[in-house]
Write a protein that holds these residues in place. Structure first.
Motif, PDB file in Angstrom:
ATOM      1  N   ASN A 240       0.848  -1.187   0.000  1.00 29.34           N
ATOM      2  CA  ASN A 240       0.000   0.000   0.000  1.00 29.34           C
ATOM      3  C   ASN A 240       0.887   1.242   0.000  1.00 29.34           C
ATOM      4  OD1 ASN A 240      -2.738  -1.268   0.512  1.00 29.34           O
ATOM      5  ND2 ASN A 240      -1.629  -2.017   2.304  1.00 29.34           N
ATOM      6  N   LEU A 241       0.580   2.209  -0.857  1.00 26.22           N
ATOM      7  CA  LEU A 241       1.306   3.475  -0.906  1.00 26.22           C
ATOM      8  C   LEU A 241       0.356   4.579  -0.455  1.00 26.22           C
ATOM      9  CD1 LEU A 241       3.240   3.002  -4.273  1.00 26.22           C
ATOM     10  CD2 LEU A 241       4.107   2.692  -1.944  1.00 26.22           C
ATOM     11  N   LEU A 242       0.694   5.202   0.669  1.00 32.88           N
ATOM     12  CA  LEU A 242      -0.193   6.171   1.305  1.00 32.88           C
ATOM     13  C   LEU A 242       0.365   7.589   1.186  1.00 32.88           C
ATOM     14  CD1 LEU A 242      -0.592   3.323   2.765  1.00 32.88           C
ATOM     15  CD2 LEU A 242      -1.516   4.615   4.664  1.00 32.88           C
ATOM     16  N   ASP A 243      -0.544   8.560   1.220  1.00 30.88           N
ATOM     17  CA  ASP A 243      -0.165   9.962   1.281  1.00 30.88           C
ATOM     18  C   ASP A 243       0.250  10.269   2.718  1.00 30.88           C
ATOM     19  OD1 ASP A 243       0.083  12.688   1.276  1.00 30.88           O
ATOM     20  OD2 ASP A 243      -1.967  13.105   0.664  1.00 30.88           O
ATOM     21  N   ALA A 244       1.556  10.457   2.922  1.00 24.01           N
ATOM     22  CA  ALA A 244       2.070  10.643   4.280  1.00 24.01           C
ATOM     23  C   ALA A 244       1.545  11.931   4.919  1.00 24.01           C
ATOM     24  CB  ALA A 244       3.595  10.640   4.265  1.00 24.01           C
ATOM     25  N   SER A 251       7.440  12.729   5.219  1.00 25.16           N
ATOM     26  CA  SER A 251       7.877  12.148   3.946  1.00 25.16           C
ATOM     27  C   SER A 251       6.748  12.262   2.923  1.00 25.16           C
ATOM     28  CB  SER A 251       8.283  10.683   4.134  1.00 25.16           C
ATOM     29  OG  SER A 251       7.203   9.908   4.574  1.00 25.16           O
ATOM     30  N   GLN A 252       7.074  12.141   1.659  1.00 24.86           N
ATOM     31  CA  GLN A 252       6.079  12.340   0.592  1.00 24.86           C
ATOM     32  C   GLN A 252       5.104  11.184   0.490  1.00 24.86           C
ATOM     33  OE1 GLN A 252       6.288  15.261  -0.827  1.00 24.86           O
ATOM     34  NE2 GLN A 252       8.237  15.803   0.114  1.00 24.86           N
ATOM     35  N   THR A 253       5.634   9.950   0.531  1.00 22.46           N
ATOM     36  CA  THR A 253       4.812   8.741   0.387  1.00 22.46           C
ATOM     37  C   THR A 253       5.212   7.742   1.449  1.00 22.46           C
ATOM     38  OG1 THR A 253       4.632   9.051  -2.008  1.00 22.46           O
ATOM     39  CG2 THR A 253       4.145   6.853  -1.166  1.00 22.46           C
ATOM     40  N   LEU A 254       4.229   7.083   2.043  1.00 23.89           N
ATOM     41  CA  LEU A 254       4.457   6.056   3.055  1.00 23.89           C
ATOM     42  C   LEU A 254       4.062   4.709   2.455  1.00 23.89           C
ATOM     43  CD1 LEU A 254       5.159   5.836   6.185  1.00 23.89           C
ATOM     44  CD2 LEU A 254       2.701   5.549   6.494  1.00 23.89           C
ATOM     45  N   GLY A 255       4.998   3.753   2.480  1.00 25.13           N
ATOM     46  CA  GLY A 255       4.703   2.409   1.994  1.00 25.13           C
ATOM     47  C   GLY A 255       4.485   1.474   3.163  1.00 25.13           C
ATOM     48  N   SER A 319       6.627   1.501  12.503  1.00 22.78           N
ATOM     49  CA  SER A 319       7.994   0.978  12.596  1.00 22.78           C
ATOM     50  C   SER A 319       8.334   0.061  11.430  1.00 22.78           C
ATOM     51  CB  SER A 319       8.175   0.215  13.913  1.00 22.78           C
ATOM     52  OG  SER A 319       7.347  -0.934  13.947  1.00 22.78           O
ATOM     53  N   ARG A 320       7.315  -0.429  10.724  1.00 28.05           N
ATOM     54  CA  ARG A 320       7.535  -1.305   9.571  1.00 28.05           C
ATOM     55  C   ARG A 320       7.273  -0.583   8.248  1.00 28.05           C
ATOM     56  NH1 ARG A 320       7.664  -6.660  11.161  1.00 28.05           N
ATOM     57  NH2 ARG A 320       8.669  -6.914   9.128  1.00 28.05           N
ATOM     58  N   ALA A 321       7.087   0.732   8.294  1.00 24.41           N
ATOM     59  CA  ALA A 321       6.754   1.503   7.102  1.00 24.41           C
ATOM     60  C   ALA A 321       8.005   1.893   6.322  1.00 24.41           C
ATOM     61  CB  ALA A 321       5.973   2.754   7.478  1.00 24.41           C
ATOM     62  N   PHE A 322       7.825   2.163   5.030  1.00 21.15           N
ATOM     63  CA  PHE A 322       8.876   2.653   4.142  1.00 21.15           C
ATOM     64  C   PHE A 322       8.537   4.100   3.776  1.00 21.15           C
ATOM     65  CE2 PHE A 322       8.388  -1.877   3.601  1.00 21.15           C
ATOM     66  CZ  PHE A 322       9.692  -2.366   3.552  1.00 21.15           C
ATOM     67  N   HIS A 323       9.554   4.951   3.751  1.00 20.22           N
ATOM     68  CA  HIS A 323       9.330   6.363   3.457  1.00 20.22           C
ATOM     69  C   HIS A 323      10.019   6.709   2.133  1.00 20.22           C
ATOM     70  CE1 HIS A 323       7.772   7.400   7.547  1.00 20.22           C
ATOM     71  NE2 HIS A 323       8.424   6.276   7.831  1.00 20.22           N
ATOM     72  N   PHE A 324       9.270   7.324   1.235  1.00 15.57           N
ATOM     73  CA  PHE A 324       9.758   7.657  -0.101  1.00 15.57           C
ATOM     74  C   PHE A 324       9.617   9.153  -0.359  1.00 15.57           C
ATOM     75  CE2 PHE A 324       8.050   3.340  -0.155  1.00 15.57           C
ATOM     76  CZ  PHE A 324       9.111   2.613  -0.676  1.00 15.57           C
ATOM     77  N   GLY A 325      10.563   9.693  -1.142  1.00  9.71           N
ATOM     78  CA  GLY A 325      10.523  11.098  -1.495  1.00  9.71           C
ATOM     79  C   GLY A 325       9.654  11.357  -2.706  1.00  9.71           C
ATOM     80  N   ASP A 327      10.479  11.998  -5.673  1.00  9.21           N
ATOM     81  CA  ASP A 327      10.977  11.334  -6.881  1.00  9.21           C
ATOM     82  C   ASP A 327      10.775   9.819  -6.855  1.00  9.21           C
ATOM     83  OD1 ASP A 327      12.764  10.673  -4.912  1.00  9.21           O
ATOM     84  OD2 ASP A 327      14.545  11.418  -5.948  1.00  9.21           O
ATOM     85  N   GLY A 328      10.134   9.323  -5.802  1.00  5.59           N
ATOM     86  CA  GLY A 328       9.880   7.889  -5.679  1.00  5.59           C
ATOM     87  C   GLY A 328      10.993   7.099  -5.044  1.00  5.59           C
ATOM     88  N   LYS A 329      12.143   7.726  -4.803  1.00  2.00           N
ATOM     89  CA  LYS A 329      13.277   7.002  -4.227  1.00  2.00           C
ATOM     90  C   LYS A 329      13.111   6.861  -2.712  1.00  2.00           C
ATOM     91  CE  LYS A 329      16.629   8.345  -7.782  1.00  2.00           C
ATOM     92  NZ  LYS A 329      17.911   9.034  -8.060  1.00  2.00           N
ATOM     93  N   ARG A 330      13.632   5.768  -2.205  1.00  2.00           N
ATOM     94  CA  ARG A 330      13.535   5.441  -0.780  1.00  2.00           C
ATOM     95  C   ARG A 330      14.340   6.450   0.050  1.00  2.00           C
ATOM     96  NH1 ARG A 330      13.965   0.420   1.955  1.00  2.00           N
ATOM     97  NH2 ARG A 330      13.696   0.776   4.186  1.00  2.00           N
ATOM     98  N   LEU A 331      13.705   7.004   1.089  1.00  5.45           N
ATOM     99  CA  LEU A 331      14.383   7.882   2.021  1.00  5.45           C
ATOM    100  C   LEU A 331      14.941   7.103   3.200  1.00  5.45           C
ATOM    101  CD1 LEU A 331      11.800  10.828   2.084  1.00  5.45           C
ATOM    102  CD2 LEU A 331      13.971  10.733   0.843  1.00  5.45           C
ATOM    103  N   TYR A 332      14.090   6.256   3.793  1.00  2.02           N
ATOM    104  CA  TYR A 332      14.504   5.388   4.904  1.00  2.02           C
ATOM    105  C   TYR A 332      13.407   4.383   5.179  1.00  2.02           C
ATOM    106  CZ  TYR A 332      11.635   8.656   7.660  1.00  2.02           C
ATOM    107  OH  TYR A 332      10.610   9.439   8.131  1.00  2.02           O
TER     108      TYR A 332
END
Length: 332
Positions: A240-244, A251-255, A319-325, A327-332
């Motif tokens: 799931n890609l969420l609007d953070a 962050s821009q997008t939360l996975g 704590s298990r989420a992915f944060h993306f900028g 440009d779609g690239k992974r931030l952390y």
């Protein structure tokens, strides 16, 4: 030793660039899977390795030898196609041994190679039959056997399970994995099915629009995707890609994977309604429509009794989420 090296490989059809500078090394004995959506260039790249498509620029090296100008028959590769490509007028035995016979290999050696491959693939009782007398799964095993008897430096599989039904796909997938262990051979396998990629590969090459997005072991890609494309493509159901910002995050997008999205009837951060429920026995997939995030997927282990249109709440396990900028690239 490296079995295959691609160095800045490109392919263009007229003014259309299909493969856009691919660099890749496949080590001896490795099972490498090319995966990506339709049109990403994975089959074209495989055909370039095989010599069925010319390389526009760059180098293809097999076992230390540049093969750009070599015919397919001179590259010491064997290819297994989606369509099986068996000769209908030949028996299983003759289909499997034809390449060796054409190469002038002595009959006792050909017979021994066929017998060994047939034993590995449980084809002994079928050697006298013709392809029309075989099931789809048996034909695919014959095609694999034909590749084995050639003892190539490199096996190439082009979506070999696409024509099989679900049960045969699983059985043949297990068989290919077993063969890889027994042969210790280098294999490159093309598929659009990320489940096949995850279950077979030592390493996965994720392709999009002719470029490599990420290369890594299956769980490396699952747990550390480089960008939103890899995050969304690897995993079933997909991430799931969420609007953070709607969740008050910077962050821009939360996975968030479906298994890391908590579902409750009483309270949570995202209110929504159940849109669809898939009860699969060992797990339950619940699809929830939310006002701010659209349709989200929740994976619950075991059996659960949620109903369509039921009001529910979702809470991401941050704590298990992915944060993306942006440009779609992974931030952390």
């Amino acid at each position: 030793m490296d079995t295959l090296t691609l160095n800045a490989v490109t392919k263009s059809f007229g003014s259309t660039d299909v493969i856009k500078g691919v660099d890749l090394t496949v080590k001896d004995g490795e099972f490498c899977v090319f995966v990506g959506p339709s049109g990403c260039g994975k089959s074209t790249l495989l055909r370039m390795i095989a010599g069925l498509e010319d390389v526009s620029s760059g180098d293809v090296t097999i076992a230390g030898k540049r093969v750009n100008d070599l015919a397919p028959a001179k590259r010491e590769i064997a290819m297994v196609f989606q369509s099986y490509a068996l000769y209908p007028h030949l028996t299983v035995r003759d289909n499997m041994g034809l390449a060796l016979k054409q190469a002038g290999v002595a009959k006792p050696e050909v017979d021994a190679a066929i017998a060994k491959a047939a034993g590995m693939l449980s084809l002994e009782a079928l050697l006298g039959r013709r392809p029309a007398e075989l099931s789809g799964g048996q034909r695919q095993r014959v095609a694999i056997g034909r590749a084995i008897v050639r003892r190539p430096k490199l096996f190439l599989f082009d979506e070999p399970l696409s024509n099989l039904d679900a049960a045969l796909r699983v059985a043949t997938r297990i068989e290919i994995a077993r063969l890889h262990r027994e042969l210790g051979a280098t294999m490159i396998y093309v598929t659009h099915d990320q489940v096949e990629a995850m279950t077979l590969a030592d390493r996965i090459v994720v392709l999009r629009a002719g470029k490599v997005e990420q290369v890594g072991a299956p769980m490396e890609l699952y747990n550390n995707p480089a960008n939103t494309f890899v995050a969304g493509f690897i995993g079933s159901p997909q991430m799931n890609l969420l609007d953070a910002a709607a969740l008050g995050l910077t962050s821009q997008t939360l996975g968030i994977r479906p298994e890391h999205l908590a579902l409750s009837r009483s309270a949570g951060r995202l209110p929504g309604r159940v849109s669809h429920v898939e009860k699969l026995g060992g797990e339950t997939l619940v699809y929830v429509v939310t006002e701010t995030q659209g349709l989200l997927t929740v994976r619950l282990f075991g059996e659960h009794d949620y109903r369509v249109d039921e009001a529910v709440f979702l809470t991401p396990e941050e704590s298990r989420a992915f944060h993306f900028g942006a440009d779609g690239k992974r931030l952390y």
